[in-house]
Scaffold this motif. Sequence first.
Motif: not given
Length: 488
Positions: A224-225, A197-198, A204-207
């Motif tokens: 966040l980083a 969700r964040l 931001v693309e998680l991959q």
Amino acid sequence: MAELRMPSLGADMEHGKVVEWLVKPGDYVHKGDLVAAVDTDKTVMDIESFQEGVVAEFLVDIGDTVDVGTPIARITATPAELQPSPPLTSNTFSPDARSPLAPKEPTPAHPGSPAGDVEEAGKAAPPVRHLAHALGVDVGRIRGSGPGGEVTRADVERAVAGPGTEAGAAPAAVGEVPAEPGERASHRVRSSPLARRLAAELGVELQAITGTGPAGAVTEEDVLAAVPPRERAPRELQADKPAEAPPSPVQAPEPEVSPPRGRKDTGKAETLRQAIGALMSRSKKEIPHYYLSTTLDLAAAMAWMQAANQQRPVSSRLVPSALLLKATALAAKEVPDMNGFFTKGAFQASAAVHLGVAVALRHGGLVAPALHDADTLTLDELMDQLRDLVGRARAGRLQRAEMADPTITVTNLGDLGVESVYGVIYPPQVAMVGFGKVLEQPWAHNGMLGIRHAAIATLSADHRVSDGLRGGRFLARIDELLQKPGEL
């Protein structure tokens, strides 16, 4: 036709918010399969299905908050009972339009046809399906290598490692639109609902993120980083950003926490604190507490643990908490007046010991999920499960049973330097045990004065169920068990 209802995940839970669906209409689910993630006032928890059948439709949308007992989905006994359901939102778990129905008998198909191949795909045991969900793999697209075509853990792991389409995946059904490569990759990323969700909020693309959590999972800190600090706060929040306060002398602030995330965590902590306060107020009003304490002689336990740890690698060494928890679980089994629930004006002892362990959350507040059947666990198993439980509690990945069925709770504040703690009973439980810091203390034994390791153990118990005699016996039994640590 059956309805999946919002379950009660604790004595103080009145409502919950669906934050993620782990299945989609058309999926075949078994009893115990995880179907949704629910946000309570305390944490995010996975809930399981209590029926076996096909998911027909969702009755609430993601983000909806509903009361306990409200129907949230319909489950039919067979695929034939399925009714048309509205289009899925983009937040649902899988983008695939088709899912395995897993009927009891294989549906005849033309030899060699794609549909026949897909019909055999997707058979897997609940632990394998859980692993596949955690890794973002659709078991319905994997051809299993196990008996009868069952999908195994190795098949799931190969599917994650394989480039492009998962290794061993079944051919797409006629008319099915294949998922885009980016879509497949994003669903292979292991992460918690909070991190997903964040990531969606911050774009931001998680991959593209390297996870630092368990098994490489992406955590909130990783998300966040990955965001430049100046891009984290929306413009409307930049204008009214308050002046930075000096660091607290008690606890330094976490670095690089964005204003919107900090506000969200503050709001969550305040809500959790209100929920805990309301429950504790009710507990003190309704439960006639009595309190006992004793000083535990830990000389034998500490000597045994230090000797055992010399033969172990650092990652698997025992800590005093493991011995204290195991001794408490065994004592609760032997003194059943401390282990159970007071409901409807009567006490019901529990045959199993599900030891609730108080865990401090990162955003503030406490939860007390259960170590199931703690009296039957070896010390190594207890240590492993305790690490896993604490990690999932702080990542917001607890399961319903872990929050709903602790039979007795333990709180240990020794790591914070606290020497004794008198807890408030968590209803409908009837006892809470507190442990303080392990200290070296002067100790007189057989006329000789020496130095021994010791810790103060306290008991808060329900006078409707037990009295000082039974409570004293319970604490004494914990002390007795710790004198023979090799038998725990």
